[in-house]
Design an enzyme around this catalytic site. Structure first.
Site, PDB file in Angstrom:
ATOM      1  N   ASP A  68      -4.993   9.275  -5.180  1.00 60.36           N
ATOM      2  CA  ASP A  68      -3.648   9.843  -5.004  1.00 60.36           C
ATOM      3  C   ASP A  68      -3.593  11.344  -5.276  1.00 60.36           C
ATOM      4  O   ASP A  68      -2.537  11.881  -5.641  1.00 60.36           O
ATOM      5  CB  ASP A  68      -2.636   9.114  -5.908  1.00 60.36           C
ATOM      6  CG  ASP A  68      -2.468   7.652  -5.555  1.00 60.36           C
ATOM      7  OD1 ASP A  68      -2.687   7.309  -4.375  1.00 60.36           O
ATOM      8  OD2 ASP A  68      -2.148   6.853  -6.454  1.00 60.36           O
ATOM      9  N   GLU A  69      -4.704  12.037  -5.093  1.00 60.11           N
ATOM     10  CA  GLU A  69      -4.764  13.474  -5.355  1.00 60.11           C
ATOM     11  C   GLU A  69      -5.015  14.294  -4.090  1.00 60.11           C
ATOM     12  O   GLU A  69      -5.153  15.513  -4.156  1.00 60.11           O
ATOM     13  CB  GLU A  69      -5.857  13.785  -6.387  1.00 60.11           C
ATOM     14  CG  GLU A  69      -5.592  13.252  -7.775  1.00 60.11           C
ATOM     15  CD  GLU A  69      -4.507  14.012  -8.505  1.00 60.11           C
ATOM     16  OE1 GLU A  69      -4.238  15.176  -8.123  1.00 60.11           O
ATOM     17  OE2 GLU A  69      -3.914  13.459  -9.444  1.00 60.11           O
TER      18      GLU A  69
END
Length: 284
Positions: free
Chosen positions: A228-229
């Site tokens: 999720d980066e």
């Protein structure tokens, strides 16, 4: 389907870039349809997207790299050339939640997403009925505990066989390995059911409900090795209140997820996204 070419450029910002590119295209009788640019002053970067009609363009695109090289070298450009008459080949990955899958298949059927979808890959059979309805081959590859590497080996083999350009995680509830995302750099789009960077990881709506937040969101982003980066492509939010229960959050969130994922896919297949550092520029 359009018959155009798209040039995407990233380079150090300096004078003369727009003039150099425009003059090159003009000398080959290009009819420019869209031209957009962005300067990142902090990084000293220039980013540009130019789209022109191919009918009447006098330069064979096979010769484009050689003929454009002097300009690219002069301005230290990183660039790529895309064609709208060669549709992006998209693989859809799904688990049990099927709302994003259904939405993408519908938009593809109605012509909103001008791409090819040669296959759907799932780790559960639940969504197969939608694959049959839209006549898309459906492949179930289970991912049992301790067997992710073998499952991804099968998945990557399928993607290579079907010459896939873009992988879309339509609520595919598995964390992809670094090896997988390195095989498709900036070509795996995920949707996360939260307004990142808030509530990363699992069950973000549950955590948002527990915190009593007043806004919930959804985020589409390129998948990277860091969960999720990856570079964010699109986000949207909806307001909630104390009257909304957990099921209300889940329902409103599903609507957001469909919207932000379909926008991200459309912008990618239209060649409107440039990635630099951990950011994206989305050209109109």
């Amino acid at each position: 389907m359009k018959n155009t070419a798209v040039l995407l450029v990233t380079c150090p910002d300096r004078k003369g870039i727009v003039a150099g590119v425009s003059d090159f295209l003009y000398r080959h009788d290009a009819n420019i349809l869209h031209a957009d640019q962005h300067q990142d002053a902090e990084r000293g970067l220039f980013l540009m997207r130019v789209e022109w009609e191919l009918p009447g363009f006098t330069l064979d695109l096979a010769e484009f790299p050689r003929r454009f090289a002097p300009i690219a070298d002069r301005f230290d450009m990183r660039w790529r050339l895309e064609r709208s008459d060669q549709p992006v080949r998209v693989a859809l990955f799904v688990s049990k939640y099927d709302h994003c899958l259904m939405d993408l298949l519908y938009r593809h059927r109605t012509g909103e997403l001008t791409c090819d979808i040669p296959l759907i890959v799932a780790n559960h059979p639940d969504a197969e009925r939608w694959a049959k309805f839209y006549d898309v081959p459906f492949h179930v590859i289970p991912v049992p505990a301790g067997a992710k590497a073998e499952a991804e080996r099968q998945q990557l083999a399928l993607l290579a066989e079907h010459k896939i350009d873009l992988v879309v995680m339509a609520r595919y509830m598995q964390v992809l390995s670094g090896e997988f995302v390195r095989a498709f750099p900036h070509r795996v789009i995920n949707v996360h059911h939260s307004f990142l960077p808030a509530f990363v990881g699992a069950k973000p709506y549950h955590r948002a409900f527990e915190r009593g937040v007043k806004l919930i969101g959804a985020t589409s982003h390129y998948a990277t090795e860091d969960l999720d980066e990856g570079p964010i492509i699109e986000q949207d939010v909806v307001r909630i209140s104390h009257r909304d229960g957990l099921e209300d959050l889940l329902e409103k969130g599903r609507d957001l997820e469909k919207v932000v994922l379909s926008r991200a896919v459309r912008w990618h297949i239209d060649h409107r996204i440039l990635v630099y550092d951990r950011k994206t520029v989305i050209f109109d």
